[in-house]
Write an enzyme that holds these catalytic residues in place. Structure first.
Site, short mmCIF file in Angstrom:
data_model
loop_
_atom_site.label_atom_id
_atom_site.label_comp_id
_atom_site.label_asym_id
_atom_site.label_seq_id
_atom_site.Cartn_x
_atom_site.Cartn_y
_atom_site.Cartn_z
N LYS A 22 0.85 -1.20 0.00
CA LYS A 22 0.00 0.00 0.00
C LYS A 22 0.88 1.25 0.00
O LYS A 22 0.65 2.19 -0.77
CB LYS A 22 -0.88 0.00 1.24
CG LYS A 22 -1.45 1.37 1.61
CD LYS A 22 -2.30 1.34 2.84
CE LYS A 22 -1.56 1.62 4.11
NZ LYS A 22 -1.28 3.03 4.41
N ASN A 23 1.93 1.26 0.83
CA ASN A 23 2.74 2.46 0.99
C ASN A 23 3.74 2.68 -0.13
O ASN A 23 4.50 3.64 -0.11
CB ASN A 23 3.43 2.48 2.36
CG ASN A 23 2.42 2.69 3.47
OD1 ASN A 23 1.26 3.03 3.21
ND2 ASN A 23 2.84 2.46 4.69
N CYS A 116 -4.58 12.34 13.24
CA CYS A 116 -5.26 11.05 13.17
C CYS A 116 -4.95 10.37 14.50
O CYS A 116 -4.30 10.93 15.36
CB CYS A 116 -4.77 10.23 11.98
SG CYS A 116 -3.09 9.66 12.20
N ARG A 121 0.67 14.43 12.78
CA ARG A 121 0.90 14.17 11.36
C ARG A 121 1.06 15.47 10.55
O ARG A 121 0.35 15.70 9.59
CB ARG A 121 -0.19 13.30 10.76
CG ARG A 121 -0.56 12.06 11.56
CD ARG A 121 0.56 11.07 11.70
NE ARG A 121 1.02 10.48 10.46
CZ ARG A 121 0.44 9.45 9.86
NH1 ARG A 121 -0.65 8.92 10.37
NH2 ARG A 121 0.95 8.97 8.74
N ASP A 306 5.24 0.52 12.04
CA ASP A 306 3.99 -0.08 11.56
C ASP A 306 3.83 -1.52 12.00
O ASP A 306 2.79 -2.12 11.75
CB ASP A 306 3.92 -0.01 10.03
CG ASP A 306 3.70 1.41 9.56
OD1 ASP A 306 3.81 1.66 8.35
OD2 ASP A 306 3.45 2.27 10.41
C1 EPZ Z 1 4.64 6.87 6.35
O1 EPZ Z 1 3.86 7.92 6.91
C2 EPZ Z 1 3.70 5.69 6.25
N1 EPZ Z 1 2.58 6.03 5.36
C3 EPZ Z 1 3.19 5.34 7.64
O2 EPZ Z 1 2.39 4.16 7.52
C4 EPZ Z 1 4.38 5.01 8.54
O3 EPZ Z 1 3.91 4.76 9.84
C5 EPZ Z 1 5.34 6.21 8.56
O4 EPZ Z 1 5.74 6.53 7.21
C6 EPZ Z 1 6.61 5.91 9.35
O5 EPZ Z 1 7.25 4.80 8.80
C7 EPZ Z 1 2.80 6.03 4.03
O6 EPZ Z 1 3.88 5.76 3.55
C8 EPZ Z 1 1.61 6.37 3.18
P1 EPZ Z 1 6.70 10.24 8.34
P2 EPZ Z 1 4.45 9.41 6.91
O7 EPZ Z 1 6.57 11.49 7.55
O8 EPZ Z 1 5.30 9.64 5.73
C9 EPZ Z 1 6.84 13.60 11.64
C10 EPZ Z 1 0.47 2.88 7.75
O9 EPZ Z 1 0.11 2.28 8.77
N2 EPZ Z 1 6.70 14.54 10.51
O10 EPZ Z 1 7.84 9.32 8.07
O11 EPZ Z 1 3.29 10.32 7.16
C11 EPZ Z 1 5.62 12.74 11.82
O12 EPZ Z 1 4.65 13.39 12.62
C12 EPZ Z 1 1.00 4.28 7.86
O13 EPZ Z 1 0.52 2.38 6.60
C13 EPZ Z 1 6.80 15.91 10.74
O14 EPZ Z 1 6.99 16.35 11.88
O15 EPZ Z 1 5.36 9.40 8.21
C14 EPZ Z 1 6.18 11.51 12.49
O16 EPZ Z 1 6.29 11.75 13.88
C15 EPZ Z 1 0.75 4.86 9.24
N3 EPZ Z 1 6.66 16.76 9.69
C16 EPZ Z 1 7.58 11.39 11.89
O17 EPZ Z 1 7.89 12.68 11.33
C17 EPZ Z 1 6.44 16.33 8.41
O18 EPZ Z 1 6.35 17.17 7.49
C18 EPZ Z 1 7.68 10.36 10.77
O19 EPZ Z 1 6.63 10.63 9.89
C19 EPZ Z 1 6.34 14.93 8.18
C20 EPZ Z 1 6.49 14.07 9.25
#
Ligand code: EPZ
Length: 418
Positions: A22-23, A116, A121, A306
């Site tokens: 999915k990701n 969420c 997020r 995850d």
């Molecule tokens: C991706 O989300 C995945 N989703 C998530 O999977 C996964 O949990 C996550 O990466 C971490 O591995 C997809 O790929 C569609 P991040 P993403 O940006 O990209 C902070 C699932 O279950 N952050 O790596 O949104 C954020 O809040 C989902 O399939 C900022 O502060 O995660 C988090 O604490 C859930 N500012 C950390 O960084 C930003 O601009 C990592 O988030 C972006 C993120």
């Protein structure tokens, strides 16, 4: 809202075929916006989030057709370079169209994702990266408006913290920027490597995907391509835990062991036996007792956040004390409360959850809160005595293709109650 009824106590045995990731499908679909040509993607999982992304592409103006796992996208005319709130509120990954739209047509209007269950997020890092490439970004009425009327300029950008979709968003924008872009502190997830592979097939010039430093030399335009999505390592990891928690013997087809090294090591330390009988095949057995092992989630190649909820369910069945530390999201222990209702002994203290085992789990009525928390409730129910009813399984449908059919085929007593 659909529910699941699960009656535990069965050792799962048999084969499960893993679906496309999915990701990986989500950024790959967004990447189709970067060209007017036809892009054909194979092994796209028909899960809710992918459906939402396909609706978003159609809203933007692309033609999207799909049949048995193959999706064909032709983004000839961009009618509305925007991601409206109605779509974004159900799937924050809609922010993945931000980079492609700014790069392709010089502007984008994307609803802020909002929070969420697992945390705030924000997408501030996505925005900072695009601003570094010359986009002018404003925020009002809950929307991000990004403009680059004269196109984007390559630049050096270092992420303050690692972001998976942040890296993917910037990678897609940089592919069409003038000049060279260096992304530092980039995410190294396999899904980042996969979307880079698609972009290269489309004519992008990218080196270093999968490492912390990615170099992109922008090109004037990208062309159509065909690409097969990588297998879903989180689905595969979830089923590995299903084999371990039920003491069964499962064979997983179409999975990449390389993507699951951290989980496999922890499962083997905990007393399960994970082997690789053939390429793209994993086998899990758990002949004896489970032992508690500590886990700390980290960006790839560390232990995936995850898979944290799923592993917590397993640790309720292990002898001893397991300390689970969640370093990626600020609120990703919602499942602990529901597991406790089934009899688990878990104490949450900030970023740590202390799981004392072995606790006898008994079936109960529980509620799913987010995609992976729901998976952990399914796993606990498979090991619990009696019947568990899981409500709001639409959370599961966001990221797992036919999970009840796949589990039932290996002996699980699980059925969907519409
Ligand atoms: C991706 O989300 C995945 N989703 C998530 O999977 C996964 O949990 C996550 O990466 C971490 O591995 C997809 O790929 C569609 P991040 P993403 O940006 O990209 C902070 C699932 O279950 N952050 O790596 O949104 C954020 O809040 C989902 O399939 C900022 O502060 O995660 C988090 O604490 C859930 N500012 C950390 O960084 C930003 O601009 C990592 O988030 C972006 C993120």
């Amino acid at each position: 809202m659909d529910k699941f009824s699960i009656t535990g106590g069965v050792r799962l045995e048999g084969e499960i075929a893993i679906s496309g990731a999915k990701n990986s499908a989500l950024p790959a679909l967004a990447a189709c916006l970067l060209t007017a040509d036809r892009v054909t993607l194979h092994r796209i999982p028909p899960v809710r989030d992918v459906g939402t992304m396909q609706k978003l592409l159609a809203h933007i103006g692309a033609s999207v057709t799909h049949a048995d796992g193959r999706v064909i996208v032709e983004a000839g005319a961009i009618r509305a370079p925007e991601a409206p709130y109605e779509l974004v509120k159900t799937m924050r990954a809609s922010s993945l169209v931000l980079g492609p739209l700014v790069a392709r047509c010089g502007r984008a209007r994307v609803s802020l994702p909002g929070g969420c269950a697992i945390g705030a997020r924000p997408i501030n890092l996505h925005v900072a990266g695009l601003e570094r490439l010359g986009a002018r970004v404003t925020q009002e009425h809950g929307y991000i408006e990004a403009e680059a009327p004269n196109g984007l300029e390559g630049a050096m950008f270092a992420f303050d913290r690692i972001s998976v979709t942040g890296t993917e968003d910037l990678l897609m924008a940089a592919a069409l920027a003038r000049g060279e872009t260096i992304i530092d502190n980039a995410a190294r997830e396999p899904e980042v490597v996969d979307v880079a592979a698609l972009l290269i097939r489309m004519g992008a010039d990218i080196e270093g995907a999968g490492t912390s430093t990615i170099r992109i030399r922008g090109v004037a335009e990208l062309h159509g391509a065909e690409h097969e999505i990588i297998p879903d390592r989180i689905e595969a990891g979830t089923f590995l835990v299903a084999g371990a928690i039920t003491g069964g013997d499962l064979l997983l087809r179409n999975c990449v062991a390389e993507h699951l090294r951290a989980l496999i090591a922890k499962l083997n330390q905990a007393g399960a036996e994970v082997t690789e009988p053939a390429p793209d095949t994993l086998r899990i057995r758990r002949p004896g007792k489970l032992r508690s092992v500590d886990v700390t989630t980290e960006e790839h190649p560390g232990f995936a956040t995850d898979l944290q909820a799923q592993f917590m369910a397993l640790m309720t069945q292990a002898e001893g004390i397991a300390i689970i530390t969640e370093t990626i999201f600020e609120n990703r222990f919602m499942h602990a409360l529901e597991l406790a209702r089934m009899g688990a002994n878990i104490r949450v203290d900030g970023r740590q959850a202390i799981v004392a085992g072995v606790s006898r789990l008994s079936g109960a009525q529980v509620i799913a809160s987010d995609l992976r928390a729901s998976a952990s409730l399914v796993l606990a129910a498979l090991a619990a005595e009696g019947e568990t009813i899981i409500d709001r399984v639409y959370h599961i449908d966001r990221g797992y293709e036919k999970i009840e059919a796949k589990l039932a085929r290996t002996g699980a007593r699980i059925r969907r109650i519409p």
